[in-house]
Design an enzyme around this catalytic site. Structure first.
Site, PDB file in Angstrom:
ATOM      1  N   HIS A   1      45.789  36.902 -11.080  1.00 23.81           N
ATOM      2  CA  HIS A   1      44.562  37.244 -10.357  1.00 23.81           C
ATOM      3  C   HIS A   1      44.913  37.782  -8.974  1.00 23.81           C
ATOM      4  O   HIS A   1      45.166  37.004  -8.051  1.00 23.81           O
ATOM      5  CB  HIS A   1      43.663  36.014 -10.220  1.00 23.81           C
ATOM      6  CG  HIS A   1      43.000  35.609 -11.486  1.00 23.81           C
ATOM      7  ND1 HIS A   1      41.803  36.135 -11.908  1.00 23.81           N
ATOM      8  CD2 HIS A   1      43.377  34.739 -12.457  1.00 23.81           C
ATOM      9  CE1 HIS A   1      41.457  35.603 -13.073  1.00 23.81           C
ATOM     10  NE2 HIS A   1      42.406  34.752 -13.423  1.00 23.81           N
TER      11      HIS A   1
ATOM     12  N   GLU B   1      42.959  39.033  -6.835  1.00 23.30           N
ATOM     13  CA  GLU B   1      41.909  38.635  -5.888  1.00 23.30           C
ATOM     14  C   GLU B   1      42.095  37.216  -5.375  1.00 23.30           C
ATOM     15  O   GLU B   1      41.441  36.804  -4.405  1.00 23.30           O
ATOM     16  CB  GLU B   1      40.530  38.798  -6.529  1.00 23.30           C
ATOM     17  CG  GLU B   1      40.132  37.728  -7.545  1.00 23.30           C
ATOM     18  CD  GLU B   1      40.726  37.904  -8.924  1.00 23.30           C
ATOM     19  OE1 GLU B   1      40.349  37.144  -9.836  1.00 23.30           O
ATOM     20  OE2 GLU B   1      41.571  38.807  -9.102  1.00 23.30           O
TER      21      GLU B   1
ATOM     22  N   CYS C   1      43.576  39.748 -15.885  1.00 24.14           N
ATOM     23  CA  CYS C   1      43.607  38.532 -16.698  1.00 24.14           C
ATOM     24  C   CYS C   1      43.134  38.851 -18.133  1.00 24.14           C
ATOM     25  O   CYS C   1      43.753  39.647 -18.813  1.00 24.14           O
ATOM     26  CB  CYS C   1      42.801  37.423 -16.034  1.00 24.14           C
ATOM     27  SG  CYS C   1      43.157  35.782 -16.719  1.00 24.14           S
TER      28      CYS C   1
END
Length: 225
Positions: free
Chosen positions: A204, A206, A79
């Site tokens: 993202h 994650e 990001c």
């Protein structure tokens, strides 16, 4: 060991937990020497470009990050952690990035995406024009197969795989060959970059479920080599 850089500007818990779940050795650290000694580096980032770049320098971590990239060790920016690898960010009053990748980070909908893949007729739309900003939600990836790093970072994933984005600004590289993947948000948006040992993703991983974990696993495989 993978150093997850803590400069008070990252989604550290989620990134660390995701990498941990894959059984990869990792440590969250704000120690410049640990970043230098690590076998690989992950640079997360959430928030404004200028604040993140400023904190990275304030904590004495900008130089070790640049050194990590130049040393050839695997490096992943996430990001804003990807955005500050570029030369300049236009958010707010503007700020200098690390200059590892030539290009600018501009607001969605604020101008044509120069350097992006042209659409039919040669027109290049301004991504995000007329759409809600920030761009938030799941979007599909369109891989740039001519970029060698795309095959490594996205190995085992089909085109059209969906990942999770939250951002108001996007990167416009000077060199299209650095782009590993695009997404579409009212026009082409750079979703990932790759050059040699350097990787960056606007989304993202994650927070991107099984697809995101596969991307982190692919990065982890590079660390083992």
């Amino acid at each position: 060991m993978i150093a997850i850089v803590d400069y008070d500007a990252g989604n550290l818990h989620s990134v660390s937990k995701a990498i941990d779940s894959l059984g990869l050795p990792a440590r969250v650290t704000s120690d410049p020497d640990q970043v230098r000694r690590a076998g690989a580096v992950v640079l997360p980032g959430v928030g404004a470009f200028a604040a993140c770049a400023g904190k990275l320098r304030q904590f004495g971590l900008a130089e070790p990050v640049v050194e990590a990239v130049k040393s050839g060790k695997p490096f992943l920016g996430i990001c804003v952690g990807m955005q500050i690898l570029f030369s300049y960010g236009e958010e707010g009053a503007g700020a200098e990035g690390l200059g590892i990748l030539p290009g600018r980070v501009v607001r969605l909908g604020a101008g044509a995406a120069h350097g992006a893949v042209p659409q039919a007729g040669g027109a290049v739309p301004a991504p995000g024009a007329g759409l809600k900003i920030p761009h938030m939600g799941w979007n599909e990836l369109r891989f740039n197969r001519s970029n060698p790093g795309a095959g490594r970072l996205f190995q085992g994933l089909p085109g059209g795989s969906h990942v999770y984005f939250v951002h108001s600004y996007h990167a416009v590289p000077e060199d299209d060959s650095a782009v590993a993947a695009y997404t579409d948000y009212g026009g082409p948006v750079v979703a990932a970059v790759a050059r040699d040992n350097l990787f960056g993703v606007q989304f993202h991983p994650e927070k991107s479920s099984a697809v995101g974990l596969k991307i982190l696993q692919n990065f982890g495989e590079l660390v083992k080599r």
